[in-house]
Write a protein that holds these residues in place. Structure first.
Motif, short mmCIF file in Angstrom:
data_model
loop_
_atom_site.label_atom_id
_atom_site.label_comp_id
_atom_site.label_asym_id
_atom_site.label_seq_id
_atom_site.Cartn_x
_atom_site.Cartn_y
_atom_site.Cartn_z
N UNK A 1 0.78 -1.22 0.00
CA UNK A 1 0.00 0.00 0.00
C UNK A 1 0.82 1.28 0.00
N UNK A 2 2.01 1.24 0.57
CA UNK A 2 2.83 2.45 0.62
C UNK A 2 3.16 2.96 -0.77
N UNK A 3 3.12 2.09 -1.78
CA UNK A 3 3.45 2.50 -3.14
C UNK A 3 2.26 3.05 -3.91
N UNK A 4 1.06 2.97 -3.35
CA UNK A 4 -0.13 3.36 -4.10
C UNK A 4 -0.32 4.88 -4.20
N UNK A 5 0.32 5.63 -3.33
CA UNK A 5 0.21 7.09 -3.43
C UNK A 5 1.54 7.77 -3.10
N UNK A 6 2.61 7.12 -3.51
CA UNK A 6 3.94 7.67 -3.24
C UNK A 6 4.25 8.75 -4.27
N UNK B 1 -3.76 16.76 0.21
CA UNK B 1 -4.70 17.62 -0.51
C UNK B 1 -6.09 17.00 -0.56
N UNK B 2 -6.28 15.91 0.16
CA UNK B 2 -7.60 15.28 0.18
C UNK B 2 -7.88 14.38 -1.01
N UNK B 3 -6.87 14.07 -1.79
CA UNK B 3 -7.06 13.21 -2.96
C UNK B 3 -6.84 11.75 -2.52
N UNK B 4 -7.87 10.92 -2.58
CA UNK B 4 -7.75 9.52 -2.13
C UNK B 4 -7.10 8.62 -3.19
N UNK C 1 -8.11 4.80 -4.71
CA UNK C 1 -8.44 4.67 -6.14
C UNK C 1 -7.53 3.64 -6.81
N UNK C 2 -6.24 3.73 -6.51
CA UNK C 2 -5.30 2.79 -7.11
C UNK C 2 -5.53 1.37 -6.61
N UNK C 3 -5.85 1.22 -5.31
CA UNK C 3 -6.16 -0.09 -4.78
C UNK C 3 -7.38 -0.67 -5.48
N UNK C 4 -8.43 0.13 -5.64
CA UNK C 4 -9.65 -0.34 -6.31
C UNK C 4 -9.33 -0.80 -7.73
N UNK C 5 -8.54 -0.02 -8.45
CA UNK C 5 -8.19 -0.38 -9.83
C UNK C 5 -7.37 -1.66 -9.88
N UNK C 6 -6.37 -1.76 -9.03
CA UNK C 6 -5.52 -2.96 -9.03
C UNK C 6 -6.32 -4.19 -8.62
N UNK C 7 -7.13 -4.05 -7.55
CA UNK C 7 -7.87 -5.22 -7.08
C UNK C 7 -8.91 -5.68 -8.11
N UNK C 8 -9.49 -4.74 -8.85
CA UNK C 8 -10.43 -5.13 -9.90
C UNK C 8 -9.74 -6.03 -10.92
N UNK C 9 -8.50 -5.73 -11.24
CA UNK C 9 -7.74 -6.57 -12.18
C UNK C 9 -7.43 -7.94 -11.58
N UNK C 10 -7.02 -7.97 -10.32
CA UNK C 10 -6.76 -9.26 -9.67
C UNK C 10 -8.04 -10.08 -9.58
N UNK C 11 -9.13 -9.43 -9.20
CA UNK C 11 -10.40 -10.14 -9.05
C UNK C 11 -10.84 -10.72 -10.40
N UNK C 12 -10.70 -9.93 -11.46
CA UNK C 12 -11.05 -10.40 -12.80
C UNK C 12 -10.21 -11.64 -13.19
#
Length: 170
Positions: A39-44, A52-55, A59-70
């Motif tokens: 996780x430390x690499x997802x917003x480095x 700045x309040x940008x999650x 977002x990156x976790x959701x995108x990556x996990x969608x690919x793994x789940x698929x």
């Protein structure tokens, strides 16, 4: 498809990445399908997007996990210093039905500082040690429901087996 996730959190120098790698190795030996995301690499980035309040991490976790789940994965080992404080948000990012096990790895200040001295070089060491001490206190107070696993004087395989046993993966 449901997701089983182990959220490994803890101060800098506690061994999160090493324990995750060992747990992955043990699962591989048992032919248990799983993924590992640091996780430390997802917003480095600089400046840090979260200031700045940008999650971006979520977002990156959701995108990556969608690919793994698929690709058919349903088990995830996720490491991030504060993951045990963000269980609900991380589960939401994974989407669907999520069963999470929050694991807080612990160590003494001296052991964490010794480990950090082996990996940090230059002027950043003192800053990392100071932040590690503060993070340990914050995590201990803020994650009362997390399973605590001490890392002092223990081998990686032993710690990783404890993590996997707590999650009921082995």
């Amino acid at each position: 498809m449901h997701t089983d996730v182990i959220l490994i959190g803890g101060r800098s120098g506690v061994g999160k990445s090493s324990v995750a790698a060992e747990a992955s190795h043990l699962l591989g030996l048992a032919d248990v399908r799983h993924a590992v995301i640091e996780g430390d690499n997802l917003d480095q980035a600089h400046p840090p997007p979260w200031r700045s309040g940008i999650p971006l991490a979520e977002r990156n976790l959701a995108a990556m996990w969608a690919n793994y789940r698929e690709a058919g994965y349903s088990r995830l080992i996720f490491t991030n210093t504060v993951s045990v404080l963000q269980v609900a948000g991380l589960a939401a990012a994974l989407g669907g039905e999520v069963r999470s096990t929050a694991v807080l790895l612990t160590s003494t200040d001296a052991v964490a500082a010794e480990r950090l001295a082996k990996r940090e070089i230059g002027t950043a060491l003192e800053e990392h040690v100071t932040r590690s001490v503060a993070a340990a206190r914050r995590l201990d107070e803020g994650a009362p429901d997390a399973v605590r696993i001490a890392t002092n004087g223990r081998g990686l395989a032993d710690i990783a087996r404890d993590v996997l046993t707590q999650a009921e993966w082995i």
